[in-house]
Design an enzyme around this catalytic site. Structure first.
Site, PDB file in Angstrom:
ATOM      1  N   CYS A  54      -4.566  -4.061   8.602  1.00 58.76           N
ATOM      2  CA  CYS A  54      -4.630  -2.940   8.003  1.00 58.76           C
ATOM      3  C   CYS A  54      -4.814  -1.683   9.007  1.00 58.76           C
ATOM      4  CB  CYS A  54      -5.746  -2.721   6.992  1.00 58.76           C
ATOM      5  SG  CYS A  54      -5.267  -3.842   5.523  1.00 58.76           S
ATOM      6  N   GLU A  56      -6.872   0.775   8.700  1.00 56.87           N
ATOM      7  CA  GLU A  56      -8.030   1.015   8.600  1.00 56.87           C
ATOM      8  C   GLU A  56      -8.966   0.405   9.548  1.00 56.87           C
ATOM      9  OE1 GLU A  56      -6.387   0.598   5.838  1.00 56.87           O
ATOM     10  OE2 GLU A  56      -7.040   1.335   4.285  1.00 56.87           O
ATOM     11  N   CYS A  88      -7.718  -1.219   0.888  1.00 56.25           N
ATOM     12  CA  CYS A  88      -7.970  -2.643   0.131  1.00 56.25           C
ATOM     13  C   CYS A  88      -9.338  -3.002   0.039  1.00 56.25           C
ATOM     14  CB  CYS A  88      -6.920  -3.296   0.954  1.00 56.25           C
ATOM     15  SG  CYS A  88      -7.588  -4.094   2.387  1.00 56.25           S
TER      16      CYS A  88
HETATM   17  N1  THU Z   1      -2.347  -1.614   4.262  1.00 55.56           N
HETATM   18  C1  THU Z   1      -3.166  -0.955   4.948  1.00 55.56           C
HETATM   19  O1  THU Z   1      -2.954  -0.809   6.226  1.00 55.56           O
HETATM   20  N2  THU Z   1      -4.490  -0.526   4.507  1.00 55.56           N
HETATM   21  C2  THU Z   1      -4.923  -0.960   3.092  1.00 55.56           C
HETATM   22  O2  THU Z   1      -6.148  -0.388   2.963  1.00 55.56           O
HETATM   23  C3  THU Z   1      -4.082  -1.506   2.237  1.00 55.56           C
HETATM   24  C4  THU Z   1      -2.601  -2.147   2.866  1.00 55.56           C
HETATM   25  C5  THU Z   1      -1.038  -2.406   4.613  1.00 55.56           C
HETATM   26  C6  THU Z   1      -1.272  -3.915   4.847  1.00 55.56           C
HETATM   27  C7  THU Z   1       0.325  -4.334   4.943  1.00 55.56           C
HETATM   28  O3  THU Z   1       0.563  -4.092   6.118  1.00 55.56           O
HETATM   29  C8  THU Z   1       0.993  -3.290   3.943  1.00 55.56           C
HETATM   30  O4  THU Z   1      -0.041  -1.957   3.799  1.00 55.56           O
HETATM   31  C9  THU Z   1       1.247  -3.610   2.705  1.00 55.56           C
HETATM   32  O5  THU Z   1       0.428  -4.339   2.026  1.00 55.56           O
END
Ligand code: THU
Length: 133
Positions: A54, A56, A88
């Site tokens: 992710c 973050e 998330c």
């Molecule tokens: N994702 C993030 O980068 N941050 C989050 O807090 C939630 C999801 C990304 C992970 C994945 O590459 C895409 O978003 C779809 O889930």
């Protein structure tokens, strides 16, 4: 010290670098420390989907790898695919790791394109802490 709007702009800019060929859901994040330093990160996906990183966690890892030692104050998160792109669950726990008594600000893009701020303690209450008896 950068404004919330500037942090969200940096998150927006780095979201353009996202490697998200599987979800097509780009995310950018920007962290601000008490030192005034900022670091950013985007999501980096993998063909083995569960290994995707992710934005973050990428931003926080970049700060740590850069030697940042001051308190994490704020994190801005942005996706062009979603207003109010909340971290998330895993990323909430990562933010909590560096919370100390700060109650870190989570800055998101609101429906009217302005910034809206949440607190980590509100979006991750009763979080896990490694307090052993
Ligand atoms: N994702 C993030 O980068 N941050 C989050 O807090 C939630 C999801 C990304 C992970 C994945 O590459 C895409 O978003 C779809 O889930």
């Amino acid at each position: 010290m950068r404004t919330n709007e500037e942090l969200l702009e940096i998150a927006k800019s780095v979201s353009k670098n996202a490697y998200c060929k599987y979800s097509n859901f780009p995310v950018g994040a920007c962290v601000l420390y008490e030192s005034g330093n900022v670091y950013s990160g985007c999501n980096v996906e993998n063909s083995s989907f569960g290994l995707s990183l992710c934005a973050e966690r990428n931003a926080i890892s970049t700060a740590i790898a850069s030697g940042e030692k001051s308190q994490l104050l704020k994190i801005a998160v942005y996706s062009p695919k979603s207003k109010k792109c909340f971290p998330c669950g895993a990323c909430r726990q990562w933010i909590q790791e560096f919370n100390n008594a700060q109650n870190i600000d989570i800055i998101l893009e609101n429906d009217d394109n302005s910034c809206i701020t949440y607190k980590i303690n509100d979006i991750l209450p009763y979080s896990f802490e490694l307090n052993m008896i």
